[in-house]
Design a protein around this motif. Structure first.
Motif: not given
Length: 388
Positions: A328-355
């Motif tokens: 069950p500690d996996l979720g806590r270690y996911m919380l420490l993965n700042f790279s994931f939170f930074i990466s999501v906007p890059f994906v959204l930017d691509t999927l949204s066509g920059r709109k």
């Protein structure tokens, strides 16, 4: 730059996240004892009674917990004369998390702009496991050290401060060893670039920096080794990792067969998670799978190299020290993965066509989705049903 120093939006996001947590906790805790589930009770014991050790390594004792967070909470309790330990722990966690949000926003804004920074902070606070930032765990102490480290390393370029913070983070959580490794990779990268210019070793600033900060780094490694000794009863455990690449009494052995077994178990758990999605652990594996693809895409879109390396080191740490497929500690270690939170906007930017309107709509959907699961997990956590 003025925009990078703006604290208004991260402050508003933090206030909403704290209010949401307090509301949900008030709703699900029916008695005072419910305020101290799981490791929260251990930290409370340290704050109220200090560390105690009877010399028996195979019995659960509070010396297995790192001292930075309980020390901060105890100091705040004494300073403000707070009688209730739960209030002191929530106050300490909130202050540490607020500092993390401000530094997270400023660091990412410097590297990738305000939109990515604001999105990353929003995702960080809405994450299904973000209640660990407020409930009385050591996560906020580590996240603040980590963000101070990244700011010193990538923004202000104060390497001596980065080395100090990397070592200090080990006092918050054992995963702080990842920051020490990242700091060494940063120095190695700079050293190799200068070495290719045929600069003499004596004049190489990166080698000089390493020599100056080595005592600080070694202190952090010594603390980590001591933790492994207390936790696993092996004073030469860290030495075994370096010399023979074998963990003698750790959760797993670092040989190719064991690593392959751990990875195959993770894959099978992902398949189970996709099929059933019945508990917090399965959901954590789904998030881990999603984070892999997000970070991979953000790397292609040129997310900062050291956040990518940080994600890889976190993954390596979890494979080596958290191989249990239903942990069950996996979720806590996911919380420490700042790279994931930074990466999501890059994906959204691509999927949204920059709109912009499509981008912000997609982000709002993810935040609401996260917060729905956060509500469910808080109920599980405070009723001591975290795994099932």
């Amino acid at each position: 730059m003025k925009d990078e120093r703006s604290f208004i939006w991260p402050t508003l996001l933090f206030g909403c996240a704290l209010g949401h947590f307090l509301f949900l906790r008030y709703r699900v805790t029916e008695n005072p004892a419910a305020l101290y589930p799981w490791d929260v009770a251990w930290y409370r014991d340290i704050i109220e009674n200090g560390y105690r050790f009877d010399g028996y390594l195979f019995r659960n004792q509070n010396v297995a917990f790192m001292p930075l967070y309980p020390s901060i909470a105890a100091f705040l309790k004494t300073l403000l004369k707070i009688q209730n330990t739960s209030i002191a722990m929530t106050a300490a966690s909130s202050l540490l998390t607020y500092g993390t949000c401000l530094l997270f926003y400023r660091t990412v804004a410097f590297l990738h702009g305000r939109r990515v920074a604001l999105s990353a902070v929003a995702l960080f606070l809405a994450f299904p496991y973000s209640f660990f930032l407020f409930c009385g765990y050591a996560e906020p102490a580590f996240t603040l050290c980590a963000m101070l480290f990244f700011h010193a390393l990538l923004v202000s370029r104060r390497l001596w401060m980065a080395a100090t913070l990397a070592s200090l983070s080990v006092l918050a959580k054992q995963i702080g060893i990842v920051l020490i490794g990242l700091y060494l990779l940063f120095l190695l990268h700079g050293f190799c670039k200068d070495f290719s210019k045929k600069q003499s070793l004596g004049n190489n600033p990166w080698l000089q920096t390493f020599i100056k900060t080595f005592p600080t780094l070694w202190a952090g490694l010594a603390v980590w080794t001591l933790y492994l000794y207390i936790r696993f009863d092996d004073p030469l455990l860290f030495n075994n990792i370096l010399v023979s690449w074998t963990l003698t009494t750790s959760p797993m052995s670092l040989n190719p067969t064991a690593v392959f077994h751990s990875l195959s178990n993770m894959v099978s758990s992902l398949i189970i998670a996709v099929q059933y999605r019945t508990n917090s652990v399965n959901f954590a594996y789904l998030l881990a799978l999603g984070s892999f693809f997000c970070i991979l895409w953000a790397t292609i879109r040129k997310m900062n190299l050291y956040f990518v390396l940080y994600a890889l080191l976190l993954f390596a740490f979890n494979v080596c020290f958290r191989p249990n497929t239903m942990n069950p500690d996996l979720g806590r270690y996911m919380l420490l993965n700042f790279s994931f939170f930074i990466s999501v906007p890059f994906v959204l930017d691509t999927l949204s066509g920059r709109k912009k309107y499509v981008y912000w709509t997609g982000l709002a959907f993810i935040v609401i989705f996260f917060m729905k699961y956060q509500q469910d997990f808080i109920e599980l956590f405070y009723h001591s049903q975290w795994v099932s």
